[in-house]
Scaffold this motif. Structure first.
Motif, mmCIF file in Angstrom:
data_model
loop_
_atom_site.group_PDB
_atom_site.id
_atom_site.type_symbol
_atom_site.label_atom_id
_atom_site.label_comp_id
_atom_site.label_asym_id
_atom_site.label_seq_id
_atom_site.Cartn_x
_atom_site.Cartn_y
_atom_site.Cartn_z
ATOM 1 N N ARG A 294 0.961 -1.045 0.169
ATOM 2 C CA ARG A 294 -0.130 -0.068 0.084
ATOM 3 C C ARG A 294 0.772 1.247 -0.134
ATOM 4 N N LEU A 295 0.471 2.352 -0.823
ATOM 5 C CA LEU A 295 1.145 3.309 -0.909
ATOM 6 C C LEU A 295 1.309 4.309 0.306
ATOM 7 N N ILE A 296 2.180 4.555 1.116
ATOM 8 C CA ILE A 296 2.013 5.357 2.325
ATOM 9 C C ILE A 296 2.775 6.747 2.079
ATOM 10 N N GLY A 297 3.536 7.079 1.319
ATOM 11 C CA GLY A 297 4.241 8.323 0.952
ATOM 12 C C GLY A 297 4.659 8.387 -0.434
ATOM 13 N N GLN A 298 4.745 9.781 -0.804
ATOM 14 C CA GLN A 298 5.257 10.038 -2.049
ATOM 15 C C GLN A 298 5.952 11.380 -2.253
ATOM 16 N N ASP A 299 6.783 11.668 -3.491
ATOM 17 C CA ASP A 299 7.565 12.570 -3.506
ATOM 18 C C ASP A 299 7.663 12.771 -5.049
ATOM 19 N N SER A 300 7.250 13.976 -5.832
ATOM 20 C CA SER A 300 7.598 14.117 -7.182
ATOM 21 C C SER A 300 8.459 15.536 -7.454
ATOM 22 N N ASP A 301 9.226 15.512 -8.421
ATOM 23 C CA ASP A 301 10.216 16.472 -8.463
ATOM 24 C C ASP A 301 10.537 16.754 -10.028
ATOM 25 N N ARG A 302 10.364 18.030 -10.508
ATOM 26 C CA ARG A 302 10.837 18.169 -12.018
ATOM 27 C C ARG A 302 12.062 19.424 -11.807
ATOM 28 N N ASP A 303 12.227 20.107 -10.834
ATOM 29 C CA ASP A 303 13.377 21.171 -10.864
ATOM 30 C C ASP A 303 14.720 20.496 -10.519
ATOM 31 N N LEU A 375 22.744 6.418 -1.970
ATOM 32 C CA LEU A 375 21.412 6.633 -2.572
ATOM 33 C C LEU A 375 20.180 6.618 -1.703
ATOM 34 N N VAL A 376 20.632 5.568 -0.651
ATOM 35 C CA VAL A 376 19.545 5.365 0.389
ATOM 36 C C VAL A 376 19.479 6.634 1.219
ATOM 37 N N ALA A 377 20.347 7.566 1.429
ATOM 38 C CA ALA A 377 20.255 8.763 2.167
ATOM 39 C C ALA A 377 19.554 9.706 1.026
ATOM 40 N N LEU A 383 11.503 10.974 1.064
ATOM 41 C CA LEU A 383 10.434 10.499 1.791
ATOM 42 C C LEU A 383 10.584 10.377 3.206
ATOM 43 N N GLY A 384 11.719 10.736 4.030
ATOM 44 C CA GLY A 384 11.921 10.686 5.343
ATOM 45 C C GLY A 384 12.268 9.163 5.709
#
Length: 389
Positions: A294-303, A375-377, A383-384
């Motif tokens: 189940r989706l519990i968090g998301q973050d999108s970015d174009r800049d 990458l993990v950081a 996403l926290g």
């Protein structure tokens, strides 16, 4: 009547001239009709004579003098459109080609080059053939690369000439497909260059060269640059997170189930994994249950999307293969991060980062590798920290 009377009648008759006969009107009409017909016949004959004269000698009259008419200009031969070979039966006999010549493999001045993937019936299972790629910019670079191929067959890498033998030295790898390049010109018929990955040669007509593996990579570099130049970034949509992912899918590696990876179609060597600038990215975090994630968090970015590209490239370049999640019986992750990126060509690719109980980075159809701390950081900044379970 007495003789005197007859004499008087005779004298009167001879003294008056005889009257003229009445006019012959029917004959006059017939004569006029005959005259008109003669005039029409004469006019028609003159018109026919003039027409024949113009048709036969009019060109000479208009051109002046008795010179013969100029011949028609020869029409240029129709130049055929470039066509990809359908299968390997159209490939020439590689051993019959002439190797070692210094002549150019292909003529200069090509307008475009089409890279064709030709299926091999003896190959392994094919995951789908890419449509022909038509290059119209940077064509001269590929022509120079073709004419710079080594004169002899090379084995064991570019620049490593094979021993000169009467027959080619070829491996027996069952490749899914072979490549052919079709060059189109303005003033000549298309020229096709056939290549063999097993024999490491390229053949055009009667001439053969050794094959440099970097040829296709060079073509794809120019092809991606062409797509980037033709694709406004604003037209590339931002990827979206799926609300749920079946848990059964997470038990399998992409090598079995496969993740979306349009980028690798024009980057088969995956060196680097993401060769073009990223214009959009979405990071999705899932909590995995018994049946679905189940989706519990998301973050999108174009800049600042391209900031993630070096982290992903380094992780796949330096990461070691891990068995985390690599077979169906392995337990699914408790927490999964998914990265979906869109590059400047408009192609997308998805990557999974298994977080717990073990860590693995997977993408496309490759096996999982250990992710780098960087990458993990980078994902945690978006996403926290992941939830503990």
């Amino acid at each position: 009547m007495t003789h005197e009377d007859e004499d008087i009648r005779f004298l009167l008759t001879e003294a008056v001239p005889p009257l003229a006969p009445p006019p012959d009107r029917v004959g006059a009409v017939a004569r006029r009709v005959r005259r008109r017909r003669r005039r029409l016949s004469a006019g028609t004959a003159l018109a026919v004579a003039l027409t024949v004269g113009v048709g036969v000698g009019g060109v000479q009259i208009l051109a002046g003098g008795d010179h013969p008419p100029a011949p028609r200009a020869a029409t240029q031969a129709t130049i055929r459109e470039a066509r990809c070979p359908v299968d390997l039966r159209e490939f020439p006999n590689l051993e019959s080609a002439r190797y070692g010549d210094s002549e150019p493999l292909v003529p200069g001045g090509a307008l475009e080059i089409t890279a064709c993937e030709v299926p091999n019936p003896a190959g392994r299972q094919d995951h789908g053939r890419t449509a022909p790629r038509v290059l119209t910019t940077g064509v001269g670079d590929i022509v120079r690369a073709l004419n710079s191929l080594p004169p002899h067959q090379t084995m064991g890498g570019a620049g490593s000439p094979a021993a000169v033998e009467r027959s080619l030295r070829c491996t027996a790898v069952a490749y899914d497909r072979e490549l052919a390049y079709v060059l189109r010109y303005h003033d000549r018929q298309p020229v096709t260059v056939y290549t063999s990955a097993n024999c490491r040669v390229a053949v055009s007509g009667a001439q053969g060269r050794g094959l440099d593996p970097a040829l296709f990579a060079t073509f794809l570099d120019r092809y991606r640059a062409q797509i980037v130049a033709q694709t406004p970034p604003a037209t590339i949509p931002t990827p979206a997170c799926a609300s749920r992912i079946p848990t059964s899918r997470l038990r399998l590696t992409p090598g079995r189930s496969g993740l979306d990876d349009q980028v690798s179609a024009n980057n088969p060597s995956k060196d680097p994994q993401l060769p073009s600038k990223l214009v959009a990215v979405v990071a999705c975090r899932y909590e995995v249950g018994e049946a679905s994630a189940r989706l519990i968090g998301q973050d999108s970015d174009r800049d600042d999307a391209d900031a993630l590209r070096p982290f992903l490239n380094t992780a796949f370049d330096q990461g070691k293969v891990t068995s985390c999640g690599s077979y169906p019986g392995y337990p699914p992750p408790a927490v999964l991060d998914s990265l979906i990126v869109a590059d400047a060509t408009g192609a997308t690719a998805e990557f999974w980062l298994r977080r717990t109980p073990c860590q693995a980075l997977v993408g496309g159809r490759s096996s999982g590798v250990t992710p780098t701390d960087a990458l993990v950081a980078a994902l945690d900044r978006r996403l926290g920290p992941p939830p503990t379970r």
